[in-house]
Design a protein around this motif. Structure first.
Motif, mmCIF file in Angstrom:
data_model
loop_
_atom_site.group_PDB
_atom_site.id
_atom_site.type_symbol
_atom_site.label_atom_id
_atom_site.label_comp_id
_atom_site.label_asym_id
_atom_site.label_seq_id
_atom_site.Cartn_x
_atom_site.Cartn_y
_atom_site.Cartn_z
ATOM 1 N N LEU B 136 29.852 -8.434 19.153
ATOM 2 C CA LEU B 136 29.413 -8.970 20.445
ATOM 3 C C LEU B 136 29.050 -10.456 20.363
ATOM 4 O O LEU B 136 28.374 -10.983 21.242
ATOM 5 N N GLN B 137 29.525 -11.124 19.281
ATOM 6 C CA GLN B 137 29.127 -12.528 19.078
ATOM 7 C C GLN B 137 29.482 -13.429 20.257
ATOM 8 O O GLN B 137 28.782 -14.408 20.530
ATOM 9 N N GLU B 138 30.562 -13.112 20.950
ATOM 10 C CA GLU B 138 31.036 -13.993 22.034
ATOM 11 C C GLU B 138 30.329 -13.692 23.359
ATOM 12 O O GLU B 138 30.534 -14.386 24.342
ATOM 13 N N ILE B 139 29.547 -12.619 23.406
ATOM 14 C CA ILE B 139 28.910 -12.219 24.666
ATOM 15 C C ILE B 139 27.582 -12.964 24.824
ATOM 16 O O ILE B 139 26.692 -12.812 23.987
ATOM 17 N N PRO B 140 27.428 -13.768 25.887
ATOM 18 C CA PRO B 140 26.144 -14.458 26.075
ATOM 19 C C PRO B 140 25.002 -13.449 26.234
ATOM 20 O O PRO B 140 25.171 -12.423 26.901
ATOM 21 N N LYS B 141 23.878 -13.752 25.618
ATOM 22 C CA LYS B 141 22.739 -12.835 25.741
ATOM 23 C C LYS B 141 21.435 -13.599 25.659
ATOM 24 O O LYS B 141 21.393 -14.737 25.220
ATOM 25 N N GLU B 142 20.368 -12.956 26.087
ATOM 26 C CA GLU B 142 19.023 -13.503 25.894
ATOM 27 C C GLU B 142 18.101 -12.366 25.477
ATOM 28 O O GLU B 142 18.341 -11.209 25.813
ATOM 29 N N VAL B 143 17.070 -12.742 24.728
ATOM 30 C CA VAL B 143 16.091 -11.764 24.265
ATOM 31 C C VAL B 143 14.765 -12.081 24.942
ATOM 32 O O VAL B 143 14.245 -13.180 24.790
ATOM 33 N N LEU B 144 14.247 -11.147 25.712
ATOM 34 C CA LEU B 144 12.963 -11.365 26.401
ATOM 35 C C LEU B 144 11.918 -10.437 25.788
ATOM 36 O O LEU B 144 11.915 -9.231 26.048
ATOM 37 N N PHE B 145 11.047 -11.015 24.979
ATOM 38 C CA PHE B 145 9.950 -10.201 24.451
ATOM 39 C C PHE B 145 8.903 -10.016 25.532
ATOM 40 O O PHE B 145 8.723 -10.863 26.404
ATOM 41 N N SER B 146 8.192 -8.907 25.453
ATOM 42 C CA SER B 146 7.136 -8.697 26.435
ATOM 43 C C SER B 146 5.852 -9.315 25.916
ATOM 44 O O SER B 146 5.569 -9.305 24.731
ATOM 45 N N GLY B 147 5.099 -9.840 26.850
ATOM 46 C CA GLY B 147 3.779 -10.339 26.505
ATOM 47 C C GLY B 147 2.772 -9.343 27.002
ATOM 48 O O GLY B 147 2.831 -8.157 26.678
ATOM 49 N N ARG B 148 1.896 -9.810 27.885
ATOM 50 C CA ARG B 148 0.850 -8.931 28.394
ATOM 51 C C ARG B 148 1.428 -7.810 29.253
ATOM 52 O O ARG B 148 2.384 -8.009 29.979
ATOM 53 N N ARG B 149 0.814 -6.674 29.150
ATOM 54 C CA ARG B 149 1.181 -5.573 30.018
ATOM 55 C C ARG B 149 0.110 -5.487 31.090
ATOM 56 O O ARG B 149 -1.059 -5.289 30.790
ATOM 57 N N PHE B 150 0.476 -5.642 32.346
ATOM 58 C CA PHE B 150 -0.521 -5.723 33.414
ATOM 59 C C PHE B 150 -0.816 -4.398 34.067
ATOM 60 O O PHE B 150 -1.858 -4.198 34.637
ATOM 61 N N LYS B 151 0.169 -3.542 34.029
ATOM 62 C CA LYS B 151 -0.024 -2.289 34.755
ATOM 63 C C LYS B 151 0.894 -1.276 34.123
ATOM 64 O O LYS B 151 2.051 -1.580 33.851
ATOM 65 N N GLN B 152 0.399 -0.109 33.846
ATOM 66 C CA GLN B 152 1.284 0.954 33.414
ATOM 67 C C GLN B 152 0.711 2.281 33.860
ATOM 68 O O GLN B 152 -0.233 2.792 33.293
ATOM 69 N N ARG B 153 1.264 2.798 34.906
ATOM 70 C CA ARG B 153 0.803 4.105 35.343
ATOM 71 C C ARG B 153 1.957 5.088 35.387
ATOM 72 O O ARG B 153 1.761 6.275 35.510
ATOM 73 N N GLY B 154 3.196 4.558 35.270
ATOM 74 C CA GLY B 154 4.349 5.433 35.406
ATOM 75 C C GLY B 154 4.544 5.782 36.867
ATOM 76 O O GLY B 154 3.652 5.600 37.688
#
Lengths: 147, 158
Positions: B136-154
């Motif tokens: 997949l070397q030719e496929i443009p991509k970005e990596v977005l790490f998560s920072g703070r988690r503000f809400k998680q209730r599902g």
């Protein structure tokens, strides 16, 4: 956490029998008796390793709407906008991510039509554009979290 | 599958978890006025129709030491996106994989996957590895790490 706990976590992420005595059936996979499996599951839940033991629903098939949305929010406004967004009961979770689109949240609504309405309401309340990216296809994911 | 009022009652009754007791379905049934046999029959039908995607335990990944989570987004040509999505889904540590619409001009990515790992460096190494293995070397991509988690209730149902 011991070896059997790890086996339980790895195996039971993939499924659980739906039968009259499901714990007895599953306990046999690990060489345990029913009471011991129940005890271990209760401990893993109490210790916070598991969030729950139950069904994962397919929101759309239950008649609901589900979408991933993102916004680009200036750093100095981030807390304020996060508060505004999270106040919507349809926002299931919200993560900050390091990108120009820095706020990522999931909308879960009772009807599919409600997604667009909530997107508009969030845009109106915050003054920022919402990028709405509902899934078009879900690919099968084989392995879960291995411990 | 058309859901009846009884299905909806059952869906609501088990959404936060199955009772940890030897006859859990009988216990659920008692709460909502159904017998064990009916509960089991309805749950199986919900599974067969895909309303229940799977049944089992849901882990808290932070507590299990998976402290880094990256959303990796790829701009895959439309004619390749299904094949690449299938291949990514088979990789270890890929926990979700979805096709989503591009939002041009600001957002060119149409394939999203989540990759969890013990730390960021390991996640990055893993992304390099799958990029190479799946060519997949030719496929443009970005990596977005998560920072703070503000809400998680599902999501809540019913």
């Amino acid at each position: 956490m011991d070896d059997i706990d790890r086996q339980i976590i790895n195996r039971l992420q993939g499924g659980f029998p739906v039968s009259e005595r499901p714990y007895r059936e599953a306990a046999a996979w690990f060489g345990l008796d029913e009471a011991e499996l129940i005890r271990r599951l209760r401990r893993l839940l109490d210790d916070g390793y598991l969030s729950r033991f139950g069904p994962m629903y397919h929101a759309e098939k239950l008649g609901g709407g589900l979408s991933l949305c993102a916004m680009a929010v200036p750093e100095e406004k981030f807390e304020q906008v996060a508060g505004q967004v999270n106040a919507f009961p349809e926002v299931a979770h919200n993560y900050a991510r390091d990108h120009q689109l820095n706020m990522w949240f999931v909308l879960a609504t009772e009807t599919p039509e409600r997604i667009d309405e909530v997107v508009e309401e969030i845009e109106r309340t915050t003054g920022y554009r919402v990028y709405n990216m509902p899934k078009q296809k879900e690919f099968y994911v084989g392995l879960r979290f291995q411990v | 599958m058309v859901l009846s009022e009884r299905d909806n009652r059952l869906i609501a009754a088990i959404q936060s978890g199955l009772p940890l007791s030897p006859r859990p379905w009988a216990e659920v049934g008692e709460r909502i006025g159904m017998d064990e046999e009916e509960v089991i029959r309805r749950v199986r039908a919900l599974q067969e129709s895909g309303c229940i995607k799977r049944f089992g335990l849901v882990v808290r990944h932070h507590e299990l030491g998976y402290n880094a989570n990256a959303m990796v987004v790829w701009d895959v040509p439309d004619e390749r996106v299904d094949a690449v999505g299938d291949a990514l889904g088979r990789q270890r540590c890929v926990t979700l994989c979805y096709r989503r619409p591009r939002r041009l001009p600001h957002w060119p990515y149409n394939l999203f996957c989540m990759i969890h790992g013990k730390d960021r460096q390991r996640v990055l190494d893993y992304i390099d590895q799958i990029t190479e293995e799946l060519d997949l070397q030719e496929i443009p991509k970005e990596v977005l790490f998560s920072g703070r988690r503000f809400k998680q209730r599902g999501a809540r149902y019913r």
